[in-house]
Design a protein around this motif. Structure first.
Motif, short mmCIF file in Angstrom:
data_model
loop_
_atom_site.label_atom_id
_atom_site.label_comp_id
_atom_site.label_asym_id
_atom_site.label_seq_id
_atom_site.Cartn_x
_atom_site.Cartn_y
_atom_site.Cartn_z
N ARG A 76 4.35 -8.23 1.91
CA ARG A 76 4.40 -7.06 2.50
C ARG A 76 3.69 -6.19 1.88
N GLU A 77 3.23 -6.45 0.18
CA GLU A 77 1.79 -5.35 -0.95
C GLU A 77 0.80 -5.17 -0.67
N ARG A 86 0.77 -2.20 2.89
CA ARG A 86 0.85 -1.26 1.85
C ARG A 86 0.07 -1.23 1.78
N ARG A 92 -3.19 1.24 2.97
CA ARG A 92 -3.39 3.05 2.06
C ARG A 92 -5.09 2.76 2.29
N LYS A 138 3.61 -0.82 10.88
CA LYS A 138 4.26 -0.21 10.68
C LYS A 138 5.82 -1.29 10.16
N ASP A 145 10.78 4.37 8.60
CA ASP A 145 9.55 4.02 8.05
C ASP A 145 9.89 2.54 6.28
N THR A 181 9.51 2.01 2.73
CA THR A 181 8.87 1.86 1.59
C THR A 181 9.56 1.22 0.41
N ARG A 226 10.53 -0.36 -2.98
CA ARG A 226 10.62 0.15 -4.57
C ARG A 226 10.99 -0.59 -5.42
#
Length: 164
Positions: free
Chosen positions: A99-100, A103, A107, A116, A123, A125, A127
């Protein structure tokens, strides 16, 4: 699970779990195979087609991931005479890493992400939250603490017995 082949104290340079992990999953085909299996593609042909990996390299990589306890082979649910590849607990634990990477790639490497991650109707996100205290965590609040004997953050300690 099998005994891992990578020991954080048996890698070149600084004793490090990152280096040990990269010995197991640090090539392109390993994490892409884990991605495909996560998507429900358990057959070798599906994994090869969707990763673009050369079949000889993919075969060797899957065998290694099984030996390292990241994957397991077991009968396919819809075709029990044939085995498929499935994630073990260690393999499922790689999903945060994937996942990272997704991401980061979204970016920094693309203007239009080809995929996505969704959570319910929005979406996803992620944390970071500390599992110990439950507080949200920022990069500024974390620090590294070296626990390997004979090492500091700047490198090996010259007069340490482990460095002699």
């Amino acid at each position: 699970m099998t005994t891992p082949h990578a020991d954080p104290y048996d890698v070149p340079g600084r004793p490090c779990s990152i280096a040990a992990a990269l010995q197991v999953v640090g090539d392109r085909w390993s994490l892409l195979a884990v991605r495909e299996i996560t998507f429900g593609n358990h057959r070798f042909r599906q994994i090869a087609k969707n990763t673009g990996a050369p079949t000889d390299r993919l075969s060797a990589r899957l065998k290694s991931l099984v030996a390292d306890g990241v994957l397991e082979r077991r009968p396919l649910s819809d075709e029990p005479r044939h085995d498929g590849y499935y994630l073990t607990e260690a393999g499922r634990d790689l999903l945060g890493v994937i996942r990272e990477l997704l991401r980061w790639g979204d970016r920094w490497l693309t203007t239009s992400p080809p995929m996505k991650l969704r959570h319910h109707d929005h979406d996803f996100t992620p944390r970071a939250v500390c599992a110990h205290c439950g507080e949200p965590v920022t990069q500024d609040e974390m620090h590294a603490e070296v626990t390997a004997e004979g090492w500091s953050l700047s490198g090996p300690i010259a007069d340490s017995p482990r460095q002699a």
